[in-house]
Each structure stands twice: as structure tokens, then as C-alpha cells.
Design an enzyme around this catalytic site. Structure first.
Site, PDB file in Angstrom:
ATOM      1  N   HIS A  71       0.866  -1.185   0.000  1.00 33.67           N
ATOM      2  CA  HIS A  71       0.000   0.000   0.000  1.00 33.67           C
ATOM      3  C   HIS A  71       0.898   1.229   0.000  1.00 33.67           C
ATOM      4  O   HIS A  71       1.475   1.598   1.035  1.00 33.67           O
ATOM      5  CB  HIS A  71      -0.904   0.028   1.236  1.00 33.67           C
ATOM      6  CG  HIS A  71      -1.894   1.149   1.240  1.00 33.67           C
ATOM      7  ND1 HIS A  71      -3.247   0.931   1.398  1.00 33.67           N
ATOM      8  CD2 HIS A  71      -1.761   2.486   1.102  1.00 33.67           C
ATOM      9  CE1 HIS A  71      -3.887   2.093   1.361  1.00 33.67           C
ATOM     10  NE2 HIS A  71      -2.988   3.060   1.183  1.00 33.67           N
TER      11      HIS A  71
ATOM     12  N   ASP B 217       1.424   2.771   3.446  1.00 27.37           N
ATOM     13  CA  ASP B 217       0.572   3.946   3.234  1.00 27.37           C
ATOM     14  C   ASP B 217       1.421   5.217   3.218  1.00 27.37           C
ATOM     15  O   ASP B 217       0.979   6.286   3.656  1.00 27.37           O
ATOM     16  CB  ASP B 217      -0.513   4.041   4.305  1.00 27.37           C
ATOM     17  CG  ASP B 217      -1.605   5.067   3.959  1.00 27.37           C
ATOM     18  OD1 ASP B 217      -1.777   5.383   2.766  1.00 27.37           O
ATOM     19  OD2 ASP B 217      -2.277   5.544   4.895  1.00 27.37           O
TER      20      ASP B 217
ATOM     21  N   LYS C  68      -9.447  -0.279  -5.384  1.00 30.47           N
ATOM     22  CA  LYS C  68      -9.408   0.404  -4.080  1.00 30.47           C
ATOM     23  C   LYS C  68     -10.699   1.164  -3.846  1.00 30.47           C
ATOM     24  O   LYS C  68     -11.149   1.954  -4.678  1.00 30.47           O
ATOM     25  CB  LYS C  68      -8.222   1.380  -4.046  1.00 30.47           C
ATOM     26  CG  LYS C  68      -8.106   2.177  -2.744  1.00 30.47           C
ATOM     27  CD  LYS C  68      -7.783   1.277  -1.555  1.00 30.47           C
ATOM     28  CE  LYS C  68      -7.770   2.040  -0.241  1.00 30.47           C
ATOM     29  NZ  LYS C  68      -6.679   3.004  -0.139  1.00 30.47           N
TER      30      LYS C  68
ATOM     31  N   HIS D  61     -10.413   1.103   2.187  1.00 34.58           N
ATOM     32  CA  HIS D  61     -10.097   2.119   3.191  1.00 34.58           C
ATOM     33  C   HIS D  61     -11.197   1.994   4.241  1.00 34.58           C
ATOM     34  O   HIS D  61     -12.354   2.362   4.013  1.00 34.58           O
ATOM     35  CB  HIS D  61     -10.094   3.521   2.581  1.00 34.58           C
ATOM     36  CG  HIS D  61      -9.720   4.583   3.565  1.00 34.58           C
ATOM     37  ND1 HIS D  61      -8.560   5.326   3.469  1.00 34.58           N
ATOM     38  CD2 HIS D  61     -10.347   5.030   4.688  1.00 34.58           C
ATOM     39  CE1 HIS D  61      -8.498   6.174   4.483  1.00 34.58           C
ATOM     40  NE2 HIS D  61      -9.574   6.009   5.243  1.00 34.58           N
TER      41      HIS D  61
ATOM     42  N   HIS E 132      -4.451  -0.454   6.170  1.00 36.87           N
ATOM     43  CA  HIS E 132      -3.913   0.367   7.268  1.00 36.87           C
ATOM     44  C   HIS E 132      -4.774   0.346   8.532  1.00 36.87           C
ATOM     45  O   HIS E 132      -5.261   1.367   9.014  1.00 36.87           O
ATOM     46  CB  HIS E 132      -3.664   1.809   6.823  1.00 36.87           C
ATOM     47  CG  HIS E 132      -4.701   2.417   5.928  1.00 36.87           C
ATOM     48  ND1 HIS E 132      -6.049   2.443   6.212  1.00 36.87           N
ATOM     49  CD2 HIS E 132      -4.570   3.043   4.733  1.00 36.87           C
ATOM     50  CE1 HIS E 132      -6.694   3.055   5.241  1.00 36.87           C
ATOM     51  NE2 HIS E 132      -5.831   3.429   4.332  1.00 36.87           N
TER      52      HIS E 132
ATOM     53  N   HIS F  53       1.547   5.368  -1.921  1.00 37.96           N
ATOM     54  CA  HIS F  53       1.093   6.469  -2.774  1.00 37.96           C
ATOM     55  C   HIS F  53       2.310   7.078  -3.456  1.00 37.96           C
ATOM     56  O   HIS F  53       3.227   7.560  -2.783  1.00 37.96           O
ATOM     57  CB  HIS F  53       0.374   7.532  -1.942  1.00 37.96           C
ATOM     58  CG  HIS F  53      -0.867   7.030  -1.277  1.00 37.96           C
ATOM     59  ND1 HIS F  53      -2.093   7.087  -1.885  1.00 37.96           N
ATOM     60  CD2 HIS F  53      -1.059   6.445  -0.064  1.00 37.96           C
ATOM     61  CE1 HIS F  53      -3.013   6.561  -1.078  1.00 37.96           C
ATOM     62  NE2 HIS F  53      -2.400   6.160   0.036  1.00 37.96           N
TER      63      HIS F  53
END
Length: 348
Positions: A15, A245, A98, A135, A175, A17
Site C-alpha cells: 500500500h 501507506d 481500491k 479504506h 492500514h 502512494h
């Protein structure tokens, strides 16, 4: 007697970004030097990655910036995503979808409000062995006593319902931050996994309240929640694995009137992990947690014996900031997690 070196496969970050534009170009090349060999990439760009062509084009950009890193791509769950697109994406190698509840985190304004609306999409995903990445929060709602501190726990009903209705669909609760989330994932079947970040293994609410560089979504919770995350890693549970994350934002967006949500752990993933796991007696679980469990859950072949990182027990001080030039030509800075602090481990 404590060990002085550790040789492990490059970490699998399930995970992360990596953004777009200048910020993408600044952070993506840091993956391999941080000890990461596989990156599972989030799709919440502007506009979001919502079809196969966009995902493949994004993957090509990332591969050019970080040769030798394995990128696994995802699509953004929204009205544009159809069962036909799922079949197409699966054939092209897109790994997952996602789901963001509307408005709960960065670039989630197009997020969903009803899971049942997407049941045909989930059925197509189940048929194609694609993974649903959740999420796990519901939007804050003062009228119903929902805020950042209980939004994850209130979401767990949705997780249980989705698993009940799609028992063969692989689902990852992303997360996790709470004892309740850990216990629910433990109680569900083999198709339900969970990522845990580096920062949630160290932070509690006191560490982000008033400290913008520790603010993320979901927020860190209570000490007993942090202890549950640590406990499940120490236990070696096979369905819990690393998802950093890592979420870079320029300093001026973190320190502005409304702090952007995200903690930037991307520059030093394996040194952070060794330092943090050792702090609560779980260094022996580093390989399972960061190099094996996630691959096994996703059905990805284990890394080759050539993809090895060597960690050395030596003091290593984190830079206070990392500089880059943004898309407008402005000089900007990123503040990494634990900026200015010294870790006990560094990569050789």
C-alpha cells in the site's frame, strides 16, 4: 545476543502512494534505495485511475522512474467502473480495486457511498481473482456520534457483510489502526487480509494531535490499539502484512491551515521497519511481515534470491527534509517520518 546484520529479501509494500507529476518523479526513485522491491500502488490521483488504460500508462511512468521495482496496479472504485472493465483489467494484469468512502482522505471526493451498488463489480472481481482493497472508515457524522476516533470501528460491519456476501473475494482491510479491526480480521476467513503501516506501530493519538506531520487517515488511536497491532505481528499471523501507506505531501500542505492527511515513510522503509520491530521484540518477524505474507496472500511468487537487502546495526539519522521542484517550478520540501531522529539500523 543481538544480531549486527540482517539479510532479507527486498520489502513488499502492499500500500503506497506515488502521486503524479513532479512529486511522483521525486518519490518513486526512492523505492529501491529504501529497500522496497514491490510496490502496490494506490489510484487516488487527479483524476483517479479508473480504467485499464490509465493504470497501464501510470505503471509505465513508474517503471521508467524505478527500474527493477515490481509495480502492482489498482483501479479506483467509482461509477465509471463496470464488470466489463474488471474483466479487461484482470486480463491486463491489474491486481485490485481500491474503495474510498467519500471524503474521508486525500482525493476521495469521488469515493463511494453504498457498497451494494457495486455488487456486480465485486462479483466480477471474485470471478477474476482481483483483490478488493478497503479504506476502512466511514465518513464523520456528528449527528450519529461518528468522528475520526471511531470511524474505523464503525466500518467493520461493512467488512463482515462484504465477506459474507462474497466469501471467495479476496479483501484487504487497509492500514488498520484498532484492536477491534485486528480481531475482526483474525476472526474472518482466509480470503481476508490486512495491512499495517510503519507509523501506526509507533504513534498514538497524543503523537498526532497538534503535530501535523503525524496526521494521517485513519488517525492513530489509543495505546491498546497500537499494542494489538504489535501483538498480531509478533504472533506471525500470515494474513497481516506491510502496507506503508507512505503518503507524501509538500511541507506547505502539511503545515498549512488544514493539514493534508499522510505520513511520508517512503525514503527509509526497511531501516524504519527494523528499528520499529526491534523496539517491541518483533525483529524476528521482519521477513514474514514484509517479504512473505503479502505475496502469499496475493498469490505472487516469492522474490528471487538475488533481490536481497542487507541491514546493518549502525546509527542512522533521518534527514529533516527532502527537497524537490514542483510542477510550477517552486522549490518545495518533503518532511519524512521521524525527521531528525536516529534509527538503529541502516541499509548497507
Amino acid at each position: 545476543m543481538s544480531v549486527s546484520t540482517l539479510s532479507v529479501p527486498l520489502a513488499d509494500d502492499f500500500h503506497t502512494h506515488l502521486r503524479q507529476g513532479a512529486l511522483m518523479r521525486a518519490v518513486t526513485p526512492l523505492l529501491k534505495p529504501s529497500g522496497v522491491g514491490l510496490a502496490y500502488v494506490m489510484p487516488n490521483l487527479k483524476p483517479p485511475i479508473s480504467n485499464t488504460e490509465q493504470a497501464l500508462a501510470y505503471k509505465a511512468e513508474l517503471e521508467a522512474l524505478a527500474p527493477g521495482v515490481e509495480f502492482m496496479m489498482t483501479l479506483y472504485l467509482g461509477p465509471e467502473l463496470t464488470p466489463d472493465e474488471i474483466h479487461k483489467a484482470a486480463k491486463a494484469g491489474v491486481a485490485g480495486v481500491k474503495s474510498y468512502p467519500r471524503g474521508v482522505t486525500t482525493n476521495s471526493d469521488s469515493g463511494i457511498e453504498s457498497y451494494t451498488t457495486y455488487y456486480p463489480v465485486f462479483k466480477a472481481m471474485e470471478e477474476n481473482n482481483m483483490v478488493l482493497n478497503l479504506h476502512g472508515e466511514i465518513p464523520s457524522d456528528p449527528n450519529n456520534d461518528v468522528c475520526v476516533m471511531n470511524a474505523e470501528e464503525r466500518f467493520l460491519t461493512h467488512l463482515k457483510e462484504l465477506h459474507r456476501d462474497f466469501p471467495k473475494l479476496k479483501i484487504v482491510l487497509e492500514h488498520a489502526t484498532t484492536k477491534a479491526a485486528v480481531e475482526v480480521v483474525e476472526s474472518l476467513g482466509e480470503t481476508v487480509g490486512c495491512t499495517i503501516t510503519l507509523h501506526h506501530l509507533t504513534l498514538v493519538v497524543d503523537d498526532w494531535a497538534g503535530q501535523c506531520h503525524h496526521f494521517c487517515k485513519p488517525v492513530a488511536k489509543f495505546p491498546h490499539d497500537r499494542e494489538a497491532l504489535r501483538r498480531v505481528i509478533k504472533s506471525g499471523h500470515p494474513r497481516f502484512f506491510l502496507g506503508t501507506d507512505s503518503a507524501p505531501h509538500p511541507r506547505h500542505l502539511k503545515e498549512g491551515p488544514s493539514a493534508a492527511a499522510g505520513v511520508f515513510t517512503g525514503p527509509h522503509v526497511l531501516p524504519y521497519l527494523a528499528h520499529i520491530l526491534e523496539s517491541f521484540g518483533a525483529l524476528d518477524q521482519l521477513r514474514h511481515f514484509a517479504c512473505e505474507n503479502g505475496r502469499r496472500f496475493y498469490g505472487v511468487a516469492q522474490a528471487s534470491s538475488e533481490s536481497v537487502a542487507v541491514l546493518v546495526r549502525e546509527p542512522f539519522t533521518i534527514a529533516k527534509e527532502i527537497h524537490f521542484t514542483d510542477d510550477e517550478g517552486q522549490e518545495r520540501a518533503l518532511v519524512p517520518f521521524m525527521a531528525g531522529k536516529t534509527l538503529n539500523w541502516r541499509l548497507q
